[in-house]
Design an enzyme around this catalytic site. Structure first.
Site, PDB file in Angstrom:
ATOM      1  N   GLU A  47       0.746   7.642  -4.019  1.00  0.00           N
ATOM      2  CA  GLU A  47       1.293   7.514  -2.492  1.00  0.00           C
ATOM      3  C   GLU A  47       2.406   8.520  -2.411  1.00  0.00           C
ATOM      4  O   GLU A  47       2.802   9.044  -1.360  1.00  0.00           O
ATOM      5  CB  GLU A  47       1.773   6.182  -2.421  1.00  0.00           C
ATOM      6  CG  GLU A  47       0.614   5.099  -2.384  1.00  0.00           C
ATOM      7  CD  GLU A  47       0.172   5.335  -1.060  1.00  0.00           C
ATOM      8  OE1 GLU A  47       0.663   5.100  -0.022  1.00  0.00           O
ATOM      9  OE2 GLU A  47      -1.274   5.431  -1.157  1.00  0.00           O
ATOM     10  N   HIS A  96       1.029  -1.101  -0.103  1.00  0.00           N
ATOM     11  CA  HIS A  96      -0.035  -0.094  -0.083  1.00  0.00           C
ATOM     12  C   HIS A  96       1.050   1.226   0.064  1.00  0.00           C
ATOM     13  O   HIS A  96       0.904   1.866  -0.893  1.00  0.00           O
ATOM     14  CB  HIS A  96      -0.956  -0.243   1.145  1.00  0.00           C
ATOM     15  CG  HIS A  96      -1.994   1.165   1.348  1.00  0.00           C
ATOM     16  ND1 HIS A  96      -2.971   0.998   2.155  1.00  0.00           N
ATOM     17  CD2 HIS A  96      -2.199   2.317   0.503  1.00  0.00           C
ATOM     18  CE1 HIS A  96      -3.774   2.015   1.628  1.00  0.00           C
ATOM     19  NE2 HIS A  96      -3.240   2.712   0.691  1.00  0.00           N
ATOM     20  N   HIS A 125       1.876  11.005   0.453  1.00  0.00           N
ATOM     21  CA  HIS A 125       2.686  10.637   1.745  1.00  0.00           C
ATOM     22  C   HIS A 125       4.221  11.115   1.616  1.00  0.00           C
ATOM     23  O   HIS A 125       4.455  11.812   2.720  1.00  0.00           O
ATOM     24  CB  HIS A 125       2.575   9.220   1.990  1.00  0.00           C
ATOM     25  CG  HIS A 125       0.815   8.838   2.048  1.00  0.00           C
ATOM     26  ND1 HIS A 125       0.415   9.092   3.115  1.00  0.00           N
ATOM     27  CD2 HIS A 125       0.322   8.096   1.203  1.00  0.00           C
ATOM     28  CE1 HIS A 125      -1.168   8.688   3.048  1.00  0.00           C
ATOM     29  NE2 HIS A 125      -1.041   8.114   1.961  1.00  0.00           N
TER      30      HIS A 125
END
Length: 309
Positions: free
Chosen positions: A167, A85, A171
């Site tokens: 991602e 993930h 992040h």
């Protein structure tokens, strides 16, 4: 400003030593001379945010999907393995930021669509430039990294690169150790690289891979006879207990479905010794509680036919 490279040939050793003190205020952040500390455990101010993350609660997160939705295009899931993930930076209190550097926004479908922590709720513009990560890794000969994420970092119902860039943009840009100078923060890569943004992308992908390898979820569960099954459900306690013992900290288990009985994701919590890039992670217990059903069987379903290789 004179660089050490310029001064070294013409000045005595002692002068060079004095001059290097000024390097801490420049874009020299190799961190080799910085005593590493565990994030979220420091009692004093972080001296170099390129060497210790400000948002220091580091989460290694994984998915258990049963299909990709793009099997007809050759996108399938890796056999006997959970998929990536991401690698997330939470603040030490469990809150988090997102899309912290809009100069490195490559997410084609930002979600949610405003930055967290911005008083004006700055909109995150959708990226329309396509895949940047695949050609970047190819340009620098990082074919091993590319092959790994193509196999283990899988998206669902969209091309894999869209997930990688989501991602990174959401992040990675909130890890201070990957900063590249946006809005006055340090450039952690400085003059060592021609392009700090490209360096931060490659650095992040390597970090994701290094951290994920430390948490072989499928293997840990299988060793304890917890395997994907369409006939047998498992107790949440049994799954949680195995993964806590193996990883060293109690992870978050995420379940889907109306009764929260379908196992679908896991988050391993940790503190980072120095940079997350170096992947020295100290396991800690989850700071939230798993959302899975605690009284009914948990279903760890087999992959759909044709969705795994």
């Amino acid at each position: 400003m004179f660089s050490i490279k310029t001064l070294f040939p013409i000045l005595p050793l002692m002068t060079v030593s004095v001059t290097t003190v000024n390097a801490w205020a420049s874009d020299n952040h190799t961190c080799a001379l910085t005593q590493p500390i565990y994030s979220c455990e420091n009692s004093t101010q972080i001296v170099d945010t390129c060497c210790t993350p400000i948002q220091g609660l580091v989460l290694v997160t994984q998915f258990w999907d049963t299909y990709t939705g793009l099997e007809d295009q050759g996108s399938v899931l890796p056999k006997d393995s959970w998929t990536i993930h991401g690698l997330w930076p939470d603040r030490c209190d469990g809150s988090y930021g997102q899309y912290c550097d809009l100069s490195r926004q490559y997410d084609p479908v930002p979600s949610p669509n405003t930055t967290t922590g911005k008083s004006d709720g700055t909109p995150v513009p959708a990226w329309t430039g396509g895949d940047v990560i695949t050609p970047l890794l190819q340009q620098y000969g990082k074919y091993d990294l590319l092959a790994y994420i193509q196999k283990y970092w899988k998206s669902q119902n969209s091309p894999d690169w869209t997930f990688w860039q989501h991602e990174f943009s959401k992040h990675a840009t909130c890890f201070s150790t990957y900063d590249v100078g946006f809005e006055g923060v340090p450039d952690c890569y400085g003059s060592l690289y021609q392009n700090s943004t490209e360096a931060s992308i490659i650095d992040f992908i390597q970090s994701v891979i290094k951290s994920q390898i430390q948490y072989p979820t499928y293997e840990w569960l299988a060793e304890n006879e917890i395997k994907p099954s369409n006939q047998t459900g498992y107790k949440l306690f049994d799954i949680q207990n195995v993964l806590t013992q193996k990883s060293g900290g109690e992870p978050y288990l995420g379940c889907s479905g109306p009764t929260k009985q379908v196992l679908s994701e896991i988050w391993y919590y940790s503190h980072s010794l120095g940079r997350p890039q170096d992947s020295f992670l100290k396991p800690i217990n989850q700071t939230t509680k798993s959302n899975c059903n605690q009284t009914q069987p948990i279903w760890y379903y087999e992959r759909s036919q044709g969705s795994e290789y």
